[in-house]
Design a protein around this motif. Structure first.
Motif, PDB file in Angstrom:
ATOM      1  N   ILE A  97       5.933  -1.583 -44.062  1.00  0.00           N
ATOM      2  CA  ILE A  97       7.300  -1.778 -43.749  1.00  0.00           C
ATOM      3  C   ILE A  97       8.684  -1.226 -44.145  1.00  0.00           C
ATOM      4  N   LEU A  98       9.349  -0.630 -42.830  1.00  0.00           N
ATOM      5  CA  LEU A  98      10.861  -0.112 -43.108  1.00  0.00           C
ATOM      6  C   LEU A  98      11.499  -0.527 -42.646  1.00  0.00           C
ATOM      7  N   HIS A  99      13.415  -0.820 -42.973  1.00  0.00           N
ATOM      8  CA  HIS A  99      14.264  -1.039 -42.434  1.00  0.00           C
ATOM      9  C   HIS A  99      15.148  -0.378 -42.665  1.00  0.00           C
ATOM     10  N   LEU A 100      15.746   0.370 -41.269  1.00  0.00           N
ATOM     11  CA  LEU A 100      16.658   1.242 -42.087  1.00  0.00           C
ATOM     12  C   LEU A 100      18.646   0.641 -41.451  1.00  0.00           C
ATOM     13  N   VAL A 101      19.159   0.907 -42.095  1.00  0.00           N
ATOM     14  CA  VAL A 101      21.150   0.111 -41.374  1.00  0.00           C
ATOM     15  C   VAL A 101      21.544   0.742 -41.426  1.00  0.00           C
ATOM     16  N   PRO A 102      22.926   0.777 -40.470  1.00  0.00           N
ATOM     17  CA  PRO A 102      24.091   1.836 -39.616  1.00  0.00           C
ATOM     18  C   PRO A 102      24.115   2.523 -40.803  1.00  0.00           C
ATOM     19  N   GLY A 103      24.303   4.178 -40.637  1.00  0.00           N
ATOM     20  CA  GLY A 103      24.869   4.518 -41.765  1.00  0.00           C
ATOM     21  C   GLY A 103      23.715   5.536 -42.636  1.00  0.00           C
ATOM     22  N   ASN A 104      22.970   5.019 -42.466  1.00  0.00           N
ATOM     23  CA  ASN A 104      21.985   5.865 -42.511  1.00  0.00           C
ATOM     24  C   ASN A 104      21.572   7.251 -42.141  1.00  0.00           C
ATOM     25  N   LYS A 105      21.204   8.588 -42.566  1.00  0.00           N
ATOM     26  CA  LYS A 105      20.814   9.773 -41.968  1.00  0.00           C
ATOM     27  C   LYS A 105      19.429  10.049 -41.923  1.00  0.00           C
ATOM     28  N   GLU A 106      19.238   8.920 -41.650  1.00  0.00           N
ATOM     29  CA  GLU A 106      16.830   9.078 -41.586  1.00  0.00           C
ATOM     30  C   GLU A 106      17.236   9.266 -40.060  1.00  0.00           C
ATOM     31  N   VAL A 107      16.508  10.457 -39.656  1.00  0.00           N
ATOM     32  CA  VAL A 107      16.276  10.533 -38.427  1.00  0.00           C
ATOM     33  C   VAL A 107      14.499   9.631 -38.300  1.00  0.00           C
ATOM     34  N   PHE A 108      13.900   9.283 -37.777  1.00  0.00           N
ATOM     35  CA  PHE A 108      12.535   8.799 -38.072  1.00  0.00           C
ATOM     36  C   PHE A 108      11.855   9.278 -36.436  1.00  0.00           C
ATOM     37  N   LYS A 109      10.730   9.256 -37.234  1.00  0.00           N
ATOM     38  CA  LYS A 109       9.483   9.953 -35.461  1.00  0.00           C
ATOM     39  C   LYS A 109       8.866   9.239 -35.672  1.00  0.00           C
ATOM     40  N   LEU A 110       7.883   8.811 -34.852  1.00  0.00           N
ATOM     41  CA  LEU A 110       6.301   8.130 -35.179  1.00  0.00           C
ATOM     42  C   LEU A 110       5.162   8.819 -35.052  1.00  0.00           C
ATOM     43  N   LYS A 111       4.117   9.232 -35.825  1.00  0.00           N
ATOM     44  CA  LYS A 111       3.177  10.056 -34.965  1.00  0.00           C
ATOM     45  C   LYS A 111       2.417   8.768 -34.761  1.00  0.00           C
ATOM     46  N   VAL A 112       1.916   9.780 -33.102  1.00  0.00           N
ATOM     47  CA  VAL A 112       0.826   8.420 -32.285  1.00  0.00           C
ATOM     48  C   VAL A 112      -0.372   9.895 -32.284  1.00  0.00           C
ATOM     49  N   VAL A 113      -1.315   8.860 -32.539  1.00  0.00           N
ATOM     50  CA  VAL A 113      -2.970   9.702 -32.607  1.00  0.00           C
ATOM     51  C   VAL A 113      -3.724   8.782 -31.745  1.00  0.00           C
ATOM     52  N   GLY A 117      -5.295  13.638 -28.566  1.00  0.00           N
ATOM     53  CA  GLY A 117      -4.375  14.265 -29.277  1.00  0.00           C
ATOM     54  C   GLY A 117      -3.735  13.601 -29.788  1.00  0.00           C
ATOM     55  N   SER A 118      -2.102  14.438 -31.126  1.00  0.00           N
ATOM     56  CA  SER A 118      -1.082  13.292 -31.061  1.00  0.00           C
ATOM     57  C   SER A 118      -0.008  14.253 -30.576  1.00  0.00           C
ATOM     58  N   LYS A 119       1.064  13.048 -30.799  1.00  0.00           N
ATOM     59  CA  LYS A 119       2.411  13.187 -30.807  1.00  0.00           C
ATOM     60  C   LYS A 119       3.382  12.687 -30.975  1.00  0.00           C
ATOM     61  N   SER A 120       4.524  12.633 -31.048  1.00  0.00           N
ATOM     62  CA  SER A 120       4.942  12.109 -32.079  1.00  0.00           C
ATOM     63  C   SER A 120       6.230  11.311 -31.220  1.00  0.00           C
ATOM     64  N   ILE A 121       6.450  10.092 -31.784  1.00  0.00           N
ATOM     65  CA  ILE A 121       7.937   9.292 -30.673  1.00  0.00           C
ATOM     66  C   ILE A 121       8.791   8.871 -31.057  1.00  0.00           C
ATOM     67  N   LEU A 122       9.870  10.008 -30.299  1.00  0.00           N
ATOM     68  CA  LEU A 122      11.539   9.780 -31.817  1.00  0.00           C
ATOM     69  C   LEU A 122      12.325   8.243 -31.612  1.00  0.00           C
ATOM     70  N   LEU A 123      12.479   7.649 -32.504  1.00  0.00           N
ATOM     71  CA  LEU A 123      12.585   6.084 -32.539  1.00  0.00           C
ATOM     72  C   LEU A 123      13.547   5.677 -33.010  1.00  0.00           C
ATOM     73  N   TYR A 148       4.693  -2.202 -34.713  1.00  0.00           N
ATOM     74  CA  TYR A 148       5.993  -2.777 -33.497  1.00  0.00           C
ATOM     75  C   TYR A 148       7.422  -2.090 -34.436  1.00  0.00           C
ATOM     76  N   ALA A 149       8.408  -1.977 -33.521  1.00  0.00           N
ATOM     77  CA  ALA A 149       9.454  -1.476 -33.898  1.00  0.00           C
ATOM     78  C   ALA A 149       9.998  -1.947 -33.178  1.00  0.00           C
ATOM     79  N   ILE A 150      11.388  -2.314 -33.247  1.00  0.00           N
ATOM     80  CA  ILE A 150      12.660  -2.296 -32.645  1.00  0.00           C
ATOM     81  C   ILE A 150      14.113  -1.523 -33.241  1.00  0.00           C
ATOM     82  N   VAL A 151      14.493  -0.573 -32.658  1.00  0.00           N
ATOM     83  CA  VAL A 151      15.369  -0.090 -32.925  1.00  0.00           C
ATOM     84  C   VAL A 151      16.884  -0.362 -32.028  1.00  0.00           C
TER      85      VAL A 151
END
Length: 502
Positions: A97-113, A117-123, A148-151
């Protein structure tokens, strides 16, 4: 064999019982799913949705799915307000589980396999965005991951705080398992075999070594696995960090080892396929092209250093008559006062590709029989050496010089004659098989050269030494018999040399 099958049935029954009494399967995060679906249904942009699902055609079980929808709503809307509450309520059901709040500089990608093959979705791509993410095991297939994600990003529009965001509901292969399996597959070497019904009660010993020489030095009992045949099939697999060599050898129902076997390269990430018939086999010819001797990558090719030492040893052998020396690609037959080179011109390589599997198997089996004859003879001459050592040690202790004890070799002479008669018959059998299979003359000459250099010349020299110590009648007859065989095969080889190539 029946006992093996019985034990396998017991194991299957035990696994079935365990599955029936195992703890409850993973549960879905119902609150999160309901919350996200409500946001999509109430606030989702109909034109901004994507949906895909793949099911196994045989089981109808989902193998991958993807549901992505954009939305807009007010921060005061009930479904939006309960996001944090629903994620925390279902937190015990997830493994991430992960919660990122405004101000956090982390870019997050979800790896889908997926199987494709595989790909990354930029959340999350902006510092102003807030994100909740939950990953759980799929209840129907633990090898799958449900994400499950919401941005979203907040903004002021006409005095109201509104949000623009995206909902992600994705099922795919678990990356941790996939990456582990992918790495394992790169290291895995497999043998997949089939056998005819009339030899389905056999077993197969698997031998592994780092080099050709190490493989040839293994004893019969130095196998790493004994693989049974089940439903006319057998399979072996092992993880390797680097290419090695191995041997596949059949065990008959009476427990005896087959006199023939198959040596091949064990290469990480490769699969060798073979079908065994009664007396011959069909193999994966493309395997030889990819990783075997035809590719030039094989570890079973004779080491050039060993070959040079072999040539030097033969060159120093008998100076009378004729001798042979050569390497993998060409050979030369030399006669006193008349040197004649016989080039192979890749004839043998072409011949090996064109003969039938049955002929190849018969030829290899007869070659193994002849190899056994040579090993038995070597054992007799080793006994001769031991008797010489015993006599020398005795004379040394007694201080005897000149008229000391001499080894009695008549019993060994009898064994040498007997084994040479058997070997002569086996050589003729091998040559008959080679000629019937239309082996090129260059290959036949090479066979003669090996026999003259590796058997008869060495024996003749050893017998000369033996007769100096024990000049008995049996010893003289034995040397005469070996010389007669030597002359016979020299004449046969000369005939081939002087004949035009086939």
């Amino acid at each position: 064999m029946k006992r093996i099958i019985f034990m396998l049935l017991i194991a299957c029954s035990t696994l079935a019982t365990f599955a029936a009494t195992s703890p409850d399967l993973p549960k879905k995060p119902e609150k999160v799913i309901a919350n996200l679906n409500a946001i999509i249904d109430i606030y989702g942009h109909k034109a901004g949705q994507s949906f895909a699902i793949n099911r196994n055609p045989n089981t109808n079980i989902i193998e991958s799915s993807e549901k992505i929808a954009t939305f807009s709503c007010n921060t005061s809307d009930r479904s939006f307000e309960t996001i944090a509450e629903s994620f925390m309520a279902d937190e015990p059901l997830c493994y991430q589980i992960l919660h990122l709040v405004p101000g956090n500089k982390e870019v997050f990608k979800l790896k889908v396999v997926t199987n494709e093959g595989s790909k990354s979705i930029l959340l999350r791509s902006k510092n102003e965005q807030e994100m909740w993410l939950m990953c759980t095991k799929n209840p129907e297939n633990p090898q799958l991951r449900d994400a499950y994600a919401i941005v979203w990003e907040e903004g002021d529009f006409f005095g109201d705080k509104e949000v623009e965001g995206t909902v992600y509901m994705i099922t795919s292969l678990r990356p941790d398992i996939y990456e582990k399996n992918a790495e394992s597959n790169k290291r895995m070497f497999k043998i997949e075999g089939r056998v005819d019904a009339n030899i389905a009660d056999s077993l197969y010993n698997i031998y592994i070594a780092d080099s050709r020489d190490a493989l040839y030095a293994l004893d019969d009992d130095d196998y790493v696995a004994c693989v049974p045949v089940v439903n006319k099939r057998f399979e072996f697999q092992t993880e390797l960090d680097h290419p090695m060599v191995g041997r596949l050898r059949c065990i008959f129902p009476d427990g005896s080892l087959c006199s023939a076997w198959i040596d091949l390269d064990f290469v990480p990430g490769e699969t060798y396929r073979i079908t065994v018939h009664n007396g011959y086999y069909d193999e994966d010819r493309d395997y030889e092209r990819r990783v075997g001797r035809q590719s030039g990558r094989s570890l079973l090719v004779k080491d050039s250093g060993r070959e040079q030492a072999f040539v030097a040893r033969l060159d120093s052998m008998f100076t009378e008559g004729r001798y042979w020396h050569g390497n993998e690609s060409s050979h030369q037959v030399v006669a006193v006062g008349n040197t004649l080179a016989v080039e192979s011109d890749n004839e043998m390589e072409w011949w090996m590709k064109t003969i039938s599997p049955e002929q190849k198997m018969r030829f290899e089996m007869k070659g193994k029989v002849l190899e056994g004859d040579m090993e038995a003879l070597q054992g007799i001459y080793e006994q001769v050496g031991e008797k010489f050592s015993e006599a020398q040690e005795f004379n040394k202790k007694k201080g005897l010089v000149g008229n000391g004890m001499t080894p009695k070799l008549d019993p060994l002479y009898e064994q040498i004659v007997s084994l040479n008669k058997k070997m002569d018959a086996d050589i003729q059998d091998l040559l008959k098989e080679a000629i019937s299979a239309h082996m090129p003359a260059s290959g036949l000459i090479e066979l003669y050269g090996h026999m003259l250099g590796d058997t008869y010349s060495d024996q003749n020299k050893a017998l000369t030494v033996m007769l100096l110590a024990d000049p008995s009648k049996k010893g003289k007859k034995t040397q005469k018999y070996v010389q007669k065989l030597m002359e016979k095969y020299m004449e046969e080889m000369n005939t081939l040399v002087n004949e035009p190539k086939w």
